[in-house]
Design an enzyme around this catalytic site. Structure first.
Site, short mmCIF file in Angstrom:
data_model
loop_
_atom_site.label_atom_id
_atom_site.label_comp_id
_atom_site.label_asym_id
_atom_site.label_seq_id
_atom_site.Cartn_x
_atom_site.Cartn_y
_atom_site.Cartn_z
N HIS A 39 0.82 -1.06 -0.30
CA HIS A 39 -0.02 0.01 0.03
C HIS A 39 0.96 1.25 0.05
O HIS A 39 1.96 1.27 0.58
CB HIS A 39 -1.00 -0.15 1.19
CG HIS A 39 -2.11 1.14 1.18
ND1 HIS A 39 -1.84 2.49 1.45
CD2 HIS A 39 -3.09 1.21 0.56
CE1 HIS A 39 -2.74 3.06 1.20
NE2 HIS A 39 -3.59 2.24 0.70
N GLU A 83 -3.85 2.22 -7.53
CA GLU A 83 -4.25 3.28 -6.46
C GLU A 83 -3.18 4.26 -6.76
O GLU A 83 -2.39 4.65 -5.97
CB GLU A 83 -4.16 2.76 -4.78
CG GLU A 83 -5.17 1.76 -4.61
CD GLU A 83 -5.41 1.48 -3.15
OE1 GLU A 83 -6.57 1.80 -2.97
OE2 GLU A 83 -4.57 1.45 -2.47
P1 PGA Z 1 -9.43 6.85 -0.04
O1 PGA Z 1 -8.13 5.53 0.28
O2 PGA Z 1 -10.60 6.00 -0.51
O3 PGA Z 1 -9.57 7.29 1.65
O4 PGA Z 1 -8.67 7.70 -0.71
C1 PGA Z 1 -8.00 4.78 -0.55
C2 PGA Z 1 -6.97 3.62 -0.42
O5 PGA Z 1 -5.84 4.11 0.17
O6 PGA Z 1 -6.95 2.35 -0.62
#
Ligand code: PGA
Length: 265
Positions: free
Chosen positions: A94, A165
């Site tokens: 992540h 992401e």
């Molecule tokens: P967010 O986070 O929807 O709060 O932007 C997404 C993530 O980090 O998976």
């Protein structure tokens, strides 16, 4: 190939709060039939998710894992420990761990292997740090995915999930990437991982970063988006359940359009 929708609750929800959260989520998702749903709570709350979600349509997992099975690694948690708690999914790489803990694509590759070794699905998180031209983002992210899977031959990629992401689209105050931008990157990822593994299963590519009910709709119009990874918007289980409902309907419509009745979950 089933669509997916999940949440990483990050460092939120005590085990008591996770119990209440999952109880509500289970009730609100009882009708889900066409997509796979998952929740990744903090380590301390995984048992609570398991207790509430066992036997439901919702799976659970972890936000990270250590590369070793056991040993002198104070404060760490291993893949066999997660498998023992019934985890089906483990996020690796992540962006918050890459940024706050200096995790590299090479480390993510080792974690990916480790998660697969214990029969769970790695959710490999990738994304460019700043907004760039879509084809540059696609090249950056494809390189990340290629490294993350370098130790995992195609025939062993069953269950692998890639979560695109973009770092700049994550967190309070951010906006999600435009669906057209996401589409370019998702196609590049599918190309980089080889969309069909040898046993016929497919690596799924999902999008995360400021997903909410409104943005989910536009993103799901792109068929390269095979699911959604929701952060802060999903901290309210009712809001998350609405997104899940939307993904479930989309999954049903795509299956109908393909003329293949996917078996219910
Ligand atoms: P967010 O986070 O929807 O709060 O932007 C997404 C993530 O980090 O998976």
């Amino acid at each position: 190939m089933r669509m997916l929708v999940g949440t990483n609750t990050k460092m939120n929800l005590t085990s008591s709060q996770t119990t209440a959260y999952c109880e509500t989520l289970r009730r609100l998702t009882a009708d889900v039939e066409h997509c796979e749903v998952f929740v990744l709570p903090p380590y301390t709350s995984i048992w609570a998710a398991r207790d509430q979600l066992a036997g439901s349509h919702v799976g659970w997992g972890a936000q990270d894992v250590h590369v070793n099975d056991e040993g002198p690694h104070t404060g760490e948690v291993s893949a066999p420990m997660l498998a023992d708690l019934g985890c089906r999914y483990v996020a690796v790489g992540h962006s918050e761990r890459r940024r706050q803990r200096g995790e590299t694509d090479e480390l993510v590759a080792t974690k990916t292997r480790q998660v697969l070794r214990f029969g769970m699905s790695p959710i490999i998180c990738v994304g460019e740090p700043v907004q760039m031209a879509p084809y540059d983002a696609a090249a950056f992210v494809s390189a990340q995915v290629t490294t993350a899977l370098r130790d995992t031959p195609r025939s062993e990629r069953h269950g692998v999930i890639v979560a695109y992401e973009p770092e700049w689209a994550i967190g309070a105050g951010a906006q999600p990437a435009e669906p057209g931008y996401v589409d370019v990157v998702h196609r590049a990822i599918a190309n980089a991982v080889g969309s069909d593994t040898e046993d016929g299963s497919t690596v799924r590519v999902i999008y995360g970063g400021s997903v909410d009910l409104t943005t989910a709709h536009a993103l799901l119009e792109r068929h390269s988006v095979q699911g959604l990874f929701v952060g802060r918007y999903a901290l309210d289980p009712r809001a998350f359940a609405e997104v899940i409902g939307m993904v479930d309907r989309e999954a049903r419509d795509r299956a109908t359009a393909r003329g293949s009745a996917e078996p219910p979950v």
